[in-house]
Design a protein around this motif. Structure first.
Motif, PDB file in Angstrom:
ATOM      1  N   GLY A 223       3.763  -8.191  -5.147  1.00 47.04           N
ATOM      2  CA  GLY A 223       3.332  -9.865  -6.434  1.00 47.04           C
ATOM      3  C   GLY A 223       1.825 -10.191  -5.624  1.00 47.04           C
ATOM      4  N   ALA A 224       1.105 -10.106  -4.892  1.00 50.41           N
ATOM      5  CA  ALA A 224      -0.013 -10.010  -3.885  1.00 50.41           C
ATOM      6  C   ALA A 224      -1.092  -8.852  -4.747  1.00 50.41           C
ATOM      7  N   LEU A 225      -0.497  -7.957  -3.991  1.00 48.02           N
ATOM      8  CA  LEU A 225      -1.297  -6.356  -4.607  1.00 48.02           C
ATOM      9  C   LEU A 225      -0.544  -5.295  -4.781  1.00 48.02           C
ATOM     10  N   VAL A 226      -0.868  -4.340  -5.172  1.00 47.30           N
ATOM     11  CA  VAL A 226      -1.300  -3.210  -4.416  1.00 47.30           C
ATOM     12  C   VAL A 226      -1.574  -1.713  -4.897  1.00 47.30           C
ATOM     13  N   ARG A 227      -2.545  -1.371  -3.712  1.00 48.07           N
ATOM     14  CA  ARG A 227      -2.962  -0.446  -3.763  1.00 48.07           C
ATOM     15  C   ARG A 227      -2.261   1.067  -2.896  1.00 48.07           C
ATOM     16  N   SER A 228      -3.132   1.875  -3.779  1.00 45.61           N
ATOM     17  CA  SER A 228      -3.200   3.729  -3.029  1.00 45.61           C
ATOM     18  C   SER A 228      -4.236   4.259  -1.854  1.00 45.61           C
ATOM     19  N   PHE A 229      -3.921   4.791  -0.712  1.00 43.66           N
ATOM     20  CA  PHE A 229      -4.402   5.045  -0.150  1.00 43.66           C
ATOM     21  C   PHE A 229      -4.768   6.785  -0.294  1.00 43.66           C
ATOM     22  N   PRO A 230      -5.468   7.754  -0.043  1.00 43.40           N
ATOM     23  CA  PRO A 230      -4.659   9.453   0.242  1.00 43.40           C
ATOM     24  C   PRO A 230      -3.761   9.277   1.178  1.00 43.40           C
ATOM     25  N   GLU A 231      -2.270   9.969   1.327  1.00 44.10           N
ATOM     26  CA  GLU A 231      -1.383  10.795   2.163  1.00 44.10           C
ATOM     27  C   GLU A 231      -2.061  11.471   3.993  1.00 44.10           C
TER      28      GLU A 231
ATOM     29  N   VAL B  60       0.921  -1.166  -0.108  1.00 42.49           N
ATOM     30  CA  VAL B  60      -0.198  -0.114   0.324  1.00 42.49           C
ATOM     31  C   VAL B  60       1.117   1.136  -0.018  1.00 42.49           C
ATOM     32  N   TYR B  61       0.300   2.273  -1.099  1.00 41.01           N
ATOM     33  CA  TYR B  61       1.146   3.049  -0.654  1.00 41.01           C
ATOM     34  C   TYR B  61       0.645   4.557  -0.681  1.00 41.01           C
ATOM     35  N   ALA B  62       0.993   5.510   0.093  1.00 41.53           N
ATOM     36  CA  ALA B  62       0.469   6.823   0.387  1.00 41.53           C
ATOM     37  C   ALA B  62       0.498   7.484  -0.953  1.00 41.53           C
ATOM     38  N   ILE B  63      -0.893   8.473  -1.278  1.00 40.83           N
ATOM     39  CA  ILE B  63      -0.639   9.035  -2.477  1.00 40.83           C
ATOM     40  C   ILE B  63      -1.054  10.691  -2.281  1.00 40.83           C
ATOM     41  N   PRO B  64      -0.223  11.346  -2.669  1.00 40.84           N
ATOM     42  CA  PRO B  64      -0.546  13.123  -2.362  1.00 40.84           C
ATOM     43  C   PRO B  64      -2.353  13.371  -3.004  1.00 40.84           C
ATOM     44  N   THR B  65      -2.083  14.820  -2.305  1.00 41.12           N
ATOM     45  CA  THR B  65      -3.506  15.012  -3.910  1.00 41.12           C
ATOM     46  C   THR B  65      -3.688  15.899  -4.132  1.00 41.12           C
ATOM     47  N   ILE B  66      -2.615  15.771  -5.065  1.00 39.21           N
ATOM     48  CA  ILE B  66      -2.797  16.803  -6.549  1.00 39.21           C
ATOM     49  C   ILE B  66      -3.512  16.068  -7.755  1.00 39.21           C
ATOM     50  N   ASP B  67      -3.805  17.384  -8.500  1.00 45.30           N
ATOM     51  CA  ASP B  67      -5.190  17.165  -9.352  1.00 45.30           C
ATOM     52  C   ASP B  67      -3.872  16.987 -11.076  1.00 45.30           C
ATOM     53  N   ASN B  68      -3.584  15.737 -11.005  1.00 41.51           N
ATOM     54  CA  ASN B  68      -1.975  16.004 -11.908  1.00 41.51           C
ATOM     55  C   ASN B  68      -2.246  13.779 -12.043  1.00 41.51           C
ATOM     56  N   ALA B  69      -3.501  13.676 -13.339  1.00 43.64           N
ATOM     57  CA  ALA B  69      -3.288  12.166 -13.861  1.00 43.64           C
ATOM     58  C   ALA B  69      -2.422  11.922 -14.466  1.00 43.64           C
ATOM     59  N   ARG B  70      -1.626  12.631 -15.197  1.00 44.61           N
ATOM     60  CA  ARG B  70       0.051  11.470 -15.610  1.00 44.61           C
ATOM     61  C   ARG B  70       0.866  11.047 -14.525  1.00 44.61           C
ATOM     62  N   GLY B  71       0.834  12.146 -13.898  1.00 43.11           N
ATOM     63  CA  GLY B  71       2.249  12.239 -12.110  1.00 43.11           C
ATOM     64  C   GLY B  71       1.760  11.036 -11.235  1.00 43.11           C
ATOM     65  N   LEU B  72       0.001  10.663 -11.134  1.00 44.15           N
ATOM     66  CA  LEU B  72      -0.328   9.701 -10.264  1.00 44.15           C
ATOM     67  C   LEU B  72       0.063   7.949 -11.217  1.00 44.15           C
ATOM     68  N   SER B  73      -0.131   8.658 -12.526  1.00 44.13           N
ATOM     69  CA  SER B  73      -0.447   6.880 -13.685  1.00 44.13           C
ATOM     70  C   SER B  73       0.746   7.089 -13.293  1.00 44.13           C
ATOM     71  N   ASN B  74       2.230   8.254 -13.430  1.00 48.18           N
ATOM     72  CA  ASN B  74       3.772   7.158 -13.197  1.00 48.18           C
ATOM     73  C   ASN B  74       3.671   6.690 -11.978  1.00 48.18           C
ATOM     74  N   LEU B  75       3.658   7.457 -10.700  1.00 47.82           N
ATOM     75  CA  LEU B  75       3.774   6.204  -9.489  1.00 47.82           C
ATOM     76  C   LEU B  75       3.413   5.539  -9.192  1.00 47.82           C
ATOM     77  N   ASN B  76       2.251   5.234 -10.158  1.00 48.02           N
ATOM     78  CA  ASN B  76       1.354   3.735  -9.830  1.00 48.02           C
ATOM     79  C   ASN B  76       2.271   3.074 -11.270  1.00 48.02           C
ATOM     80  N   ASP B  77       2.733   2.891 -11.739  1.00 51.93           N
ATOM     81  CA  ASP B  77       3.245   2.248 -12.989  1.00 51.93           C
ATOM     82  C   ASP B  77       4.544   2.060 -11.743  1.00 51.93           C
ATOM     83  N   VAL B  78       5.265   3.230 -10.912  1.00 49.97           N
ATOM     84  CA  VAL B  78       7.225   3.173 -10.423  1.00 49.97           C
ATOM     85  C   VAL B  78       7.022   1.547  -9.496  1.00 49.97           C
TER      86      VAL B  78
END
Length: 355
Positions: free
Chosen positions: A140-148, A114-132
């Protein structure tokens, strides 16, 4: 500051995927995961990368974190200065950094991340972070994001996941943005983000103030300004300090700093209070009056690296109380700079158990 690793109380999990909490920050990255004894281990390091050529083989070598900043200050790259990997080049550097960090800690593929994501209106940046994260060797079991701001509030509100069942306000005092959000049983209400009051801007102002206070004799970079802030700032009992710089023509110059750290921080906290009172809270009251009233009857949770400054929480309470004309309480985790990864780790543990 060297890479930090510390342990806290054991977090009980059933056999299965290993829970891992991740906070990829603009200045520092934090990982939380269980060690061999089931104790929670937390690693905190600078979010930076440097590459060099092996003198014998010609192969490219990678350094990350404090070692990269110390050994290659002339070309170290902080790839998330804006908070997210905004383009393909920064995304690739972030992948390198994150993979090196995971490899060095021997984190398993069979893990729930589970990774914390910032509250930023930046779809491309958030997509890139997810790809990372998705493209890494873990999760391998799961990857989820929640607000920081939610992840960071969890350690401040209990020993488990009590925050998910509460109505409260969380404010993230980060390097890149000021973030705020009300939560109603995990639901986001009126998420707010502003670049008007940030840790990075405080660093810039400290650097400028040092030059002014020393009448132009001393110029420091933002990294040094950040170190001054982290090592000396104190709203309770700031003490003037001295430092020494080497002069270009030889010799050294000793100087004393009396105003250049706390004056920018005073301005910063005034801006934080103004943004929250006149923008975030007014909008929350207009759109969700009952949750607004309930949330303000409880402590506001402060998270993020700026919250580590001694006396800031109490000063925040005083200034926001004066601005709103009512008593405001605030609280924070014991280590607010680690809180987002800790909260993400607890969520990961719950998700792993429920698989």
């Amino acid at each position: 500051m060297p890479e930090e690793s510390e342990q806290s109380d054991a977090f009980d999990t059933e056999s299965g995927p290993v829970p891992i909490g991740v906070k990829l920050g603009s200045t520092r990255t934090v990982l939380a995961y269980p060690d061999e004894d089931g104790e929670v281990e937390t690693v905190r390091t600078l979010t930076c990368l440097a590459t060099y050529e092996d003198a014998l083989t010609g192969d490219e070598r990678v350094l990350y974190g404090e070692e990269a900043a110390r050994q290659y200050p002339d070309r170290v790259q902080f790839m998330l200065r804006s908070g997210l990997p905004e383009d393909a080049d920064r995304a690739e550097l972030t992948k390198q950094f994150f993979e090196e960090l995971c490899r060095s800690r021997d984190l398993p593929e069979d893990s729930a991340v589970v990774y914390a994501i910032p509250t930023i209106d930046n779809a491309r940046g958030l997509s890139n972070l997810n790809d990372v994260i998705e493209g890494s060797s873990i999760g391998g079991a799961l990857v989820r994001s929640f607000p920081e701001s939610l992840c960071g509030a969890i350690p401040a509100m209990g020993d488990d996941l009590e925050a998910v069942d509460e109505i409260f306000i969380s404010v993230n005092l980060g390097s890149t943005n000021l973030e705020a959000c009300a939560y109603r049983h995990g639901e986001q209400l009126s998420p707010f983000v502003s670049g008007a009051a940030t840790g990075n801007e405080v660093d810039r102002q400290i650097a400028n103030a040092v030059e002014e206070e020393t009448q132009g004799r001393v110029n420091i970079d933002r990294t040094t300004a950040r170190e001054y802030k982290e090592e000396h700032a104190d709203f309770n009992s700031f003490e003037a300090f001295t430092d020494i710089i080497q002069q270009p023509g030889g010799g050294s110059h000793e100087f004393t700093i009396e105003r250049s750290v706390m004056e920018p921080l005073d301005d910063y906290l005034d801006q934080v209070v103004d943004e929250l009172a006149n923008n975030f809270l007014s909008e929350l009251a207009n759109t969700h009056m009952k949750p607004y009233q309930l949330a303000l009857s409880r402590p506001i949770v402060l998270t993020g690296g700026m919250t580590c400054i001694p006396g800031l929480v109490e000063e925040f309470e005083t200034r926001l109380s004066e601005e709103l004309g009512r008593d405001i309480d605030a609280t924070t985790a014991e280590r607010p700079d680690l809180a987002a990864a800790d909260g993400a780790y607890r969520i990961a543990g719950q998700l792993a158990r429920n698989r």
